[in-house]
Design a protein around this motif. Structure first.
Motif, PDB file in Angstrom:
ATOM      1  N   PRO A  39       0.836  -1.195   0.000  1.00  0.00           N
ATOM      2  CA  PRO A  39       0.000   0.000   0.000  1.00  0.00           C
ATOM      3  C   PRO A  39       0.876   1.251   0.000  1.00  0.00           C
ATOM      4  CG  PRO A  39       0.136  -0.893   2.213  1.00  0.00           C
ATOM      5  CD  PRO A  39       0.947  -1.800   1.330  1.00  0.00           C
ATOM      6  N   CYS A  56      -6.409  -2.023   9.930  1.00  0.00           N
ATOM      7  CA  CYS A  56      -5.237  -2.840   9.580  1.00  0.00           C
ATOM      8  C   CYS A  56      -5.140  -4.013  10.553  1.00  0.00           C
ATOM      9  CB  CYS A  56      -3.954  -2.014   9.646  1.00  0.00           C
ATOM     10  SG  CYS A  56      -2.479  -3.047   9.414  1.00  0.00           S
ATOM     11  N   PRO A  57      -5.221  -5.255  10.045  1.00  0.00           N
ATOM     12  CA  PRO A  57      -5.229  -6.409  10.938  1.00  0.00           C
ATOM     13  C   PRO A  57      -3.896  -6.645  11.637  1.00  0.00           C
ATOM     14  CG  PRO A  57      -5.151  -7.134   8.659  1.00  0.00           C
ATOM     15  CD  PRO A  57      -5.357  -5.644   8.631  1.00  0.00           C
ATOM     16  N   VAL A  60       0.002  -2.128  11.727  1.00  0.00           N
ATOM     17  CA  VAL A  60       1.261  -1.556  11.253  1.00  0.00           C
ATOM     18  C   VAL A  60       1.102  -0.149  10.681  1.00  0.00           C
ATOM     19  CG1 VAL A  60       2.243  -3.820  10.850  1.00  0.00           C
ATOM     20  CG2 VAL A  60       1.099  -2.644   8.967  1.00  0.00           C
ATOM     21  N   ILE A  61      -0.063   0.449  10.911  1.00  0.00           N
ATOM     22  CA  ILE A  61      -0.278   1.826  10.484  1.00  0.00           C
ATOM     23  C   ILE A  61      -0.330   2.714  11.718  1.00  0.00           C
ATOM     24  CG2 ILE A  61      -1.861   3.430   9.309  1.00  0.00           C
ATOM     25  CD1 ILE A  61      -2.784   1.140   7.572  1.00  0.00           C
ATOM     26  N   CYS A  75       4.055  -4.851   7.232  1.00  0.00           N
ATOM     27  CA  CYS A  75       2.848  -4.858   6.394  1.00  0.00           C
ATOM     28  C   CYS A  75       2.878  -6.088   5.499  1.00  0.00           C
ATOM     29  CB  CYS A  75       2.818  -3.589   5.548  1.00  0.00           C
ATOM     30  SG  CYS A  75       1.675  -3.694   4.155  1.00  0.00           S
ATOM     31  N   LYS A  76       1.766  -6.853   5.480  1.00  0.00           N
ATOM     32  CA  LYS A  76       1.735  -8.078   4.664  1.00  0.00           C
ATOM     33  C   LYS A  76       1.101  -7.849   3.298  1.00  0.00           C
ATOM     34  CE  LYS A  76      -2.472  -9.530   7.033  1.00  0.00           C
ATOM     35  NZ  LYS A  76      -2.972 -10.388   8.115  1.00  0.00           N
ATOM     36  N   GLY A  77       0.639  -6.632   3.010  1.00  0.00           N
ATOM     37  CA  GLY A  77       0.108  -6.333   1.683  1.00  0.00           C
ATOM     38  C   GLY A  77      -1.284  -6.857   1.438  1.00  0.00           C
ATOM     39  N   CYS A  78      -2.086  -6.978   2.472  1.00  0.00           N
ATOM     40  CA  CYS A  78      -3.433  -7.555   2.311  1.00  0.00           C
ATOM     41  C   CYS A  78      -4.382  -6.608   1.577  1.00  0.00           C
ATOM     42  CB  CYS A  78      -4.015  -7.916   3.671  1.00  0.00           C
ATOM     43  SG  CYS A  78      -4.367  -6.491   4.717  1.00  0.00           S
ATOM     44  N   GLY A  79      -4.140  -5.308   1.633  1.00  0.00           N
ATOM     45  CA  GLY A  79      -4.963  -4.356   0.898  1.00  0.00           C
ATOM     46  C   GLY A  79      -6.200  -3.850   1.629  1.00  0.00           C
ATOM     47  N   CYS A  81      -6.408  -1.775   4.050  1.00  0.00           N
ATOM     48  CA  CYS A  81      -6.324  -0.326   4.258  1.00  0.00           C
ATOM     49  C   CYS A  81      -6.765   0.430   3.005  1.00  0.00           C
ATOM     50  CB  CYS A  81      -4.911   0.065   4.672  1.00  0.00           C
ATOM     51  SG  CYS A  81      -3.640  -0.508   3.523  1.00  0.00           S
TER      52      CYS A  81
HETATM   53  S1  SF4 Z   1      -1.862  -3.816   3.379  1.00  0.00           S
HETATM   54 FE1  SF4 Z   1      -2.808  -4.880   5.142  1.00  0.00          FE
HETATM   55  S2  SF4 Z   1      -1.126  -5.205   6.603  1.00  0.00           S
HETATM   56 FE2  SF4 Z   1      -0.437  -3.649   5.151  1.00  0.00          FE
HETATM   57  S3  SF4 Z   1      -0.925  -1.674   6.103  1.00  0.00           S
HETATM   58 FE3  SF4 Z   1      -2.668  -2.238   4.750  1.00  0.00          FE
HETATM   59  S4  SF4 Z   1      -4.128  -3.301   6.079  1.00  0.00           S
HETATM   60 FE4  SF4 Z   1      -2.130  -3.271   7.168  1.00  0.00          FE
END
Ligand code: SF4
Ligand code: SF4
Length: 97
Positions: A39, A56-57, A60-61, A75-79, A81
Motif C-alpha cells: 500500500p 489494519c489487521p 502496522v499503520i 505490512c503483509k500487503g493484504c490491501g 487499508c
Molecule cells: S496492506 Fe494490510 S497489513 Fe499492510 S498496512 Fe494495509 S491493512 Fe495493514
C-alpha cells in the motif's frame, strides 16, 4: 493495551486499542518478505481519519502529524487499508524487489 471495544455501541478514540506492532512494538521479526503488493499512501490526499489505522489487521499503520504512515517491515500487503480508505488515498502497487 486498552480494553477491546467490540460490542460497544459508541466509543471515543481514547478507548480504541493502541496499534499492535507499528515499528515492531509487538512483533519481533520482519515478516514482509513474501509481500507481492504494497500500500502506498498519498499523503496529500490523506485526511488522517484513522480508518486504515483501525482496520489494519496487523497494526502496522500509525497516524503521525495527522497523516497515516505504514511500517513496511511488517505490512503483509493484504490491501484492507486501501479498501477501507473512503477518499482513495491508498493505492496498492506491485512490490519492486
Ligand atoms: S496492506 Fe494490510 S497489513 Fe499492510 S498496512 Fe494495509 S491493512 Fe495493514
Ligand atoms: S483511511 Fe485514508 S484518509 Fe484516513 S487516515 Fe488512512 S489513508 Fe488517511
Amino acid at each position: 493495551m486498552r480494553p477491546y471495544i467490540r460490542g460497544k455501541k459508541s466509543f471515543t478514540f481514547d478507548e480504541v486499542p493502541e496499534n499492535t506492532s507499528f515499528e515492531a512494538g509487538y512483533l519481533t521479526s520482519v515478516n514482509s518478505g513474501w509481500r507481492s503488493v504494497r500500500p502506498v499512501i498519498n499523503s496529500a490526499k490523506c485526511v488522517g481519519c484513522e480508518q486504515c489505522y483501525l482496520y489494519c489487521p496487523d497494526g502496522v499503520i500509525a497516524i503521525q502529524d495527522g497523516k497515516a504512515v505504514i511500517d513496511y517491515d511488517f505490512c503483509k500487503g493484504c490491501g484492507i487499508c486501501a479498501k477501507i480508505c473512503r477518499i482513495k488515498a491508498i493505492e496498492m502497487e506491485a512490490e519492486r524487489k
